[in-house]
Each structure stands twice: as structure tokens, then as C-alpha cells.
Design an enzyme around this catalytic site. Sequence first.
Site, PDB file in Angstrom:
ATOM      1  N   CYS A  84       0.795  -1.241   0.000  1.00 18.12           N
ATOM      2  CA  CYS A  84       0.000   0.000   0.000  1.00 18.12           C
ATOM      3  C   CYS A  84       0.818   1.278   0.000  1.00 18.12           C
ATOM      4  O   CYS A  84       0.755   2.059  -0.943  1.00 18.12           O
ATOM      5  CB  CYS A  84      -0.914   0.005   1.227  1.00 18.12           C
TER       6      CYS A  84
HETATM    7  N1  LIG Z   1      -2.503  -6.622   1.853  1.00 19.13           N
HETATM    8  C1  LIG Z   1      -3.039  -5.623   2.535  1.00 19.13           C
HETATM    9  O1  LIG Z   1      -2.825  -5.518   3.725  1.00 19.13           O
HETATM   10  C2  LIG Z   1      -3.952  -4.606   1.874  1.00 19.13           C
HETATM   11  C3  LIG Z   1      -4.563  -3.642   2.688  1.00 19.13           C
HETATM   12  C4  LIG Z   1      -5.424  -2.722   2.120  1.00 19.13           C
HETATM   13  C5  LIG Z   1      -5.664  -2.750   0.750  1.00 19.13           C
HETATM   14  N2  LIG Z   1      -5.049  -3.687  -0.041  1.00 19.13           N
HETATM   15  C6  LIG Z   1      -5.382  -3.662  -1.464  1.00 19.13           C
HETATM   16  O2  LIG Z   1      -6.197  -4.784  -1.773  1.00 19.13           O
HETATM   17  C7  LIG Z   1      -5.918  -5.252  -3.099  1.00 19.13           C
HETATM   18  C8  LIG Z   1      -5.528  -6.711  -3.048  1.00 19.13           C
HETATM   19  O3  LIG Z   1      -4.345  -6.830  -2.282  1.00 19.13           O
HETATM   20  P1  LIG Z   1      -3.850  -8.189  -1.644  1.00 19.13           P
HETATM   21  O4  LIG Z   1      -2.831  -7.815  -0.637  1.00 19.13           O
HETATM   22  O5  LIG Z   1      -4.993  -9.036  -1.213  1.00 19.13           O
HETATM   23  O6  LIG Z   1      -3.158  -8.856  -2.924  1.00 19.13           O
HETATM   24  P2  LIG Z   1      -2.669 -10.383  -3.080  1.00 19.13           P
HETATM   25  O7  LIG Z   1      -1.581 -10.352  -4.106  1.00 19.13           O
HETATM   26  O8  LIG Z   1      -2.396 -10.973  -1.740  1.00 19.13           O
HETATM   27  O9  LIG Z   1      -3.930 -11.127  -3.654  1.00 19.13           O
HETATM   28  C9  LIG Z   1      -4.475 -10.858  -4.889  1.00 19.13           C
HETATM   29  C10 LIG Z   1      -5.041 -12.151  -5.441  1.00 19.13           C
HETATM   30  O10 LIG Z   1      -5.702 -11.848  -6.659  1.00 19.13           O
HETATM   31  C11 LIG Z   1      -5.467 -12.907  -7.564  1.00 19.13           C
HETATM   32  N3  LIG Z   1      -5.742 -12.410  -8.899  1.00 19.13           N
HETATM   33  C12 LIG Z   1      -5.011 -11.603  -9.697  1.00 19.13           C
HETATM   34  N4  LIG Z   1      -5.646 -11.342 -10.846  1.00 19.13           N
HETATM   35  C13 LIG Z   1      -6.833 -11.991 -10.778  1.00 19.13           C
HETATM   36  C14 LIG Z   1      -7.941 -12.105 -11.673  1.00 19.13           C
HETATM   37  N5  LIG Z   1      -7.951 -11.484 -12.834  1.00 19.13           N
HETATM   38  N6  LIG Z   1      -8.970 -12.867 -11.279  1.00 19.13           N
HETATM   39  C15 LIG Z   1      -8.961 -13.498 -10.097  1.00 19.13           C
HETATM   40  N7  LIG Z   1      -7.953 -13.432  -9.203  1.00 19.13           N
HETATM   41  C16 LIG Z   1      -6.886 -12.679  -9.552  1.00 19.13           C
HETATM   42  C17 LIG Z   1      -4.048 -13.304  -7.298  1.00 19.13           C
HETATM   43  O11 LIG Z   1      -3.763 -14.617  -7.764  1.00 19.13           O
HETATM   44  C18 LIG Z   1      -3.990 -13.206  -5.771  1.00 19.13           C
HETATM   45  O12 LIG Z   1      -4.362 -14.423  -5.148  1.00 19.13           O
HETATM   46  C19 LIG Z   1      -4.830  -4.328  -3.626  1.00 19.13           C
HETATM   47  O13 LIG Z   1      -5.412  -3.286  -4.341  1.00 19.13           O
HETATM   48  C20 LIG Z   1      -4.190  -3.789  -2.365  1.00 19.13           C
HETATM   49  O14 LIG Z   1      -3.594  -2.518  -2.596  1.00 19.13           O
HETATM   50  C21 LIG Z   1      -4.210  -4.617   0.503  1.00 19.13           C
END
Ligand SMILES: NC(=O)c1ccc[n+]([C@@H]2O[C@H](COP(=O)([O-])OP(=O)(O)OC[C@H]3O[C@@H](n4cnc5c(N)ncnc54)[C@H](O)[C@@H]3O)[C@@H](O)[C@H]2O)c1
Length: 433
Positions: free
Chosen positions: A272
Site C-alpha cells: 500500500c
Molecule cells: N494486503 C493488505 O494488507 C492490503 C490492505 C489494504 C488494501 N489492499 C489492497 O487490496 C488489493 C488486493 O491486495 P492483496 O494484498 O490481497 O493482494 P494479493 O496479491 O495478496 O492477492 C491478490 C489475489 O488476486 C489474484 N488475482 C489476480 N488477478 C486476478 C484475476 N484477474 N482474477 C482473479 N484473481 C486474480 C491473485 O492470484 C492473488 O491471489 C490491492 O489493491 C491492495 O492494494 C491490501
Amino acid sequence: MKSELLKKIEDKSFVVGVIGLGYVGLPLLLTYVEKGFKAIGFDIDPKKPEYLAKGETYIKHIPSDRIAKAMATGKMTATNDFSRLKECDGVLIAVPTPLNANREPDMTYIVSSAEAIVPHMRKGQIFVLESSTYPGTTDEVMVPILERSGLKLERDFYAAFSPEREDPNNPDFHTANIPKVVGATSPDGLAVADKLYAQIIVKTVPVSSTRVAESAKLLENIFRSVNIALVNELKVAFMKMGIDVWEVIEAAKTKPFGFMPFYPGPGLGGHCIPIDPFYLTWKAREYGATTKFIELAGEINTSMPDFVVTRCMEALNEAGKPLKGSKVLLLGLAYKANIDDLRESPTFHLFEKLEDRGAIVHYNDPYIPVIPPTREHKRFMGRTSHEITNDFDLHVVATGHDVYKTYDFKNITAPIVDTRNIVKKSGGLVVKA
Ligand SMILES: NC(=O)c1ccc[n+]([C@@H]2O[C@H](COP(=O)([O-])OP(=O)(O)OC[C@H]3O[C@@H](n4cnc5c(N)ncnc54)[C@H](O)[C@@H]3O)[C@@H](O)[C@H]2O)c1
């Protein structure tokens, strides 16, 4: 459409879909199942549904028994078969939003997941984007793709944005007890999205539009980035003046109002803070607006690994050694304490910079025994965690894992560069950085 969806939420016949089963999506899926909803998780990674089907975790701070328990209810499924999106009344999208090589928003994951939804849309669904992104993504990017299905926004489906506020491994805050901002493209869409989140979250915060919800998330992360940059700048200035910035922060934070402590470090990490501010910078340019604070904070924070490398050279110099050819152990690869998440970790920058200057670099991280494939740091893939021994010329504390806080560094006689202010005593020189 609104009353039908509200009724389904009330009687829990509403089927929840979650696209992207990562750090954000998996806890969401589990929480809906734990509240008695049928929930289907979708991911393009074939391994994730396999793990979940076996009741096994792939994220360290989410225990396998929580997954096994959810699977045992018979209400949770995880699949790569996007045709099952038809079964869902609501779909929450939590896919990555990184920056591309030019440090501009990379919308490919949002676009491809919206495109994957289109063939399986039916009337009467709501789609909620959760990925952190610039204001306008929901109505300018997601909705036009969904309308390629021939279905019309508000008449046939609703769209909303609700930013995620997960703080991985924080014992006090998890999906259910973190208030959640919700914005939609219409009052009816908002009523449905708000009710849907109210089922699993202690407090929802409805706002007037998706753009406000998108912007609120960016403000939260920009606030952190700017304040971390401020203490990083002060760290460098105070060090030159012989003042310990950590002691200054401890003193300042006794003020019971109007102050919030932020801590310096070797650079920003995680999915983030290093990324999201630049989503706003990019979008603001379209409106001719400048975002100097964000740019400056980015500049200061990205210069931190260079500052740490300089401190490493100074520490080795005290021991009469050049960096070139010295054996260096980096303590901590994860971007934050006590988790296994290494995305955007500043330790990778230290690794690169030290190796590029001829040092022989190893890392230690009990949470990351082997470096997995990453998008950006392919050269380190497959390297394994090295134990902490005394045959290094320099140790660098890069992550504040509890195991390092309690580690007895008294046996370490080589210099230690400490970027987290956790080494109280060692057998040799300790240099803060
Ligand atoms: N990790 C955190 O603590 C956090 C906190 C707040 C916001 N976010 C936001 O949330 C969003 C997701 O982050 P995350 O940390 O969960 O990411 P992540 O990489 O852990 O998970 C994303 C998942 O999406 C899957 N994916 C990618 N493309 C896809 C598609 N087309 N169809 C289906 N699945 C698909 C990936 O295989 C992966 O499992 C981002 O925008 C991030 O900025 C994350």
C-alpha cells in the site's frame, strides 16, 4: 432489484463471491462464511483453491484450522471456474493494483477481472471493488467493462467501491472490527453495499460516491507515507546533530493530543504505502493538479536504503574493512514485523545495493525460509535464510521481528547497523540507521 437484494442479505440467502483470494480476499471470504453466508472465492492461481479445499492455509497469519472450519460448514467454495459467478448475488473484487515499470497505475488486474465477470453476468447483482486505486476507477474503468455484457448500471446491476483496511497480523484489528467506508454509484446501490458489509463489519461508513470512497483510502495511505518521510528526514538531520530520533519520538508521543508517532526505517514496504500515493499523483496530473507533498515524501522514503548503505560503509570502516568483499547478513526480509509478506520490502533494495557494491550478502528471516518468485526481484529467488552467526563482517537489522528484539546480540562481535532501534546490547559496535 434493491429490495430483492436487501431481503436476500437479511435472510442470508445472498451468495457472496470474492475475486482474488490474497491477503484481502481470503479473510473476506472466511468472514462471510463465518457469518452464515454461502461464499464462493475465485482466483486465477490454481493452487489457492487446491489449498483451501484441503483446509490448508497459504498465508501465515490465517491459520489452517480457520479455513478447515469454514470448509466444513459446506458453505465455502474456492474455484478457478468463473462461470460460477452467475451463482453470486454480490461480487467483491480484491485483486492487485501495483505500479507499472513507469511507476504509473497498473490496471491490468482490475480490467482482467472485470472482463472475466462479463460473460457470466446476470440481472440483479452488485459488484464492489475493494482494490486500492485512484478516484474514478469504479465508474470510469470497471462499470464500462461490465456494461459490455449488455446489462445496464442501476437498472440491471449495482456498482460500489469499499476500500480494504486490513492490517495483517494486527492482534487488535481484523476484518470484522475495522470500520469500512462504502460508496456506490447510486443511493440504491449504496443501500445494498452498506447492508452487505454491515453483516460482517462492526461499523460501515457510507459516503456519497465511489470517488469519495476511493479517495479516502488514498488519503489514509498518503498520510502515512508523508509522516514516515517526515521522521525519516528528521532521523538524518538529528543523527548529524548527535540526537537519537527514536528517543525524541518517545518523548514527543507523551503529548496526549495532537501528536501521532511514526517511526523511521530503511524505506517503505508493503502493497500500500509505497504504491497508492502515486495512484493519486497520476490521476491528479489529468486535472492539472500537482501533488508536491506526495512526490517529496516518495523521494525521501526511496532514498532511505542509500542512507542505510552509507551507514553500513561507515560501520565497516570503523572495523577497518571495505564493503567490497565483506560478508553481510540482513536480518529481516519481510516488510513489517512478524509477518511473511515481502512485497515491496526495502530489504530487497539493501540486498541489491550491497551486492552491487561487491558485498557477499545473505539474509535471515524466520518467516521466509526461501525467497519465493517475485515480480521484481527475480535474482534473489530460491535463496535461503541463513542462521545468525558470528562469521559475518556486518549485521543489518532491517525488520523489527520480535525474534530480533529478544535475540541476544552479545555474542555478535562484528558491527551491527540497526534500522529499527531494537539492538540494546551487542558484543561490538551498534550503528543506528
Ligand atoms: N494486503 C493488505 O494488507 C492490503 C490492505 C489494504 C488494501 N489492499 C489492497 O487490496 C488489493 C488486493 O491486495 P492483496 O494484498 O490481497 O493482494 P494479493 O496479491 O495478496 O492477492 C491478490 C489475489 O488476486 C489474484 N488475482 C489476480 N488477478 C486476478 C484475476 N484477474 N482474477 C482473479 N484473481 C486474480 C491473485 O492470484 C492473488 O491471489 C490491492 O489493491 C491492495 O492494494 C491490501
